[in-house]
Design an enzyme around this catalytic site. Structure first.
Site, short mmCIF file in Angstrom:
data_model
loop_
_atom_site.label_atom_id
_atom_site.label_comp_id
_atom_site.label_asym_id
_atom_site.label_seq_id
_atom_site.Cartn_x
_atom_site.Cartn_y
_atom_site.Cartn_z
N HIS A 64 6.52 9.92 4.08
CA HIS A 64 7.90 10.40 3.91
C HIS A 64 7.84 11.03 5.12
O HIS A 64 7.05 11.30 6.00
CB HIS A 64 7.68 11.37 2.72
CG HIS A 64 6.71 12.19 2.66
ND1 HIS A 64 5.42 11.74 2.31
CD2 HIS A 64 6.72 13.46 3.12
CE1 HIS A 64 4.65 12.76 2.36
NE2 HIS A 64 5.10 13.86 2.76
N GLY A 65 9.19 11.63 5.24
CA GLY A 65 9.67 12.21 6.63
C GLY A 65 9.38 13.70 6.72
O GLY A 65 8.76 14.18 5.86
#
Length: 98
Positions: free
Chosen positions: A20-21
């Site tokens: 995920h970012g």
């Protein structure tokens, strides 16, 4: 996601990675969602073997909610084993959406 992987390993155990970012990137997410890559034979993911790679893109606070829901759901080894052994996409989605 690439920046996050440089600083933190997103392998969560049980044959699963959830890339995920970074928090700073949330402003670029137009719509929250996930993508799932299923490797029935597994792949090398850092020093671990991963069967499921679940990418998360979440805007606002959706990111944490999605991550928490997945972490709880995927902590059940029997459930994950059933997902990994799914014979086709329809069966996988049926199990995943339970």
């Amino acid at each position: 996601m690439l920046e996050k992987e440089k600083s933190d390993i997103t392998y969560i155990g049980n044959g699963i990675a959830i890339p995920h970012g970074m928090n700073e990137a949330k402003k670029y997410v137009k719509k929250s969602g996930i993508s799932v890559i299923h490797y029935p034979n597994g792949i090398q993911y850092d020093e671990n073997k991963a069967y499921l790679i679940i990418g998360i893109a979440g805007g606002d606070n959706d990111h944490l909610e999605i991550l928490q829901d997945l972490a709880v759901k995927l902590s059940d080894e029997d459930y994950v084993d059933t997902l990994v052994k799914a014979s086709n996409m329809d069966k996988f989605l049926e199990i995943f959406n339970q």
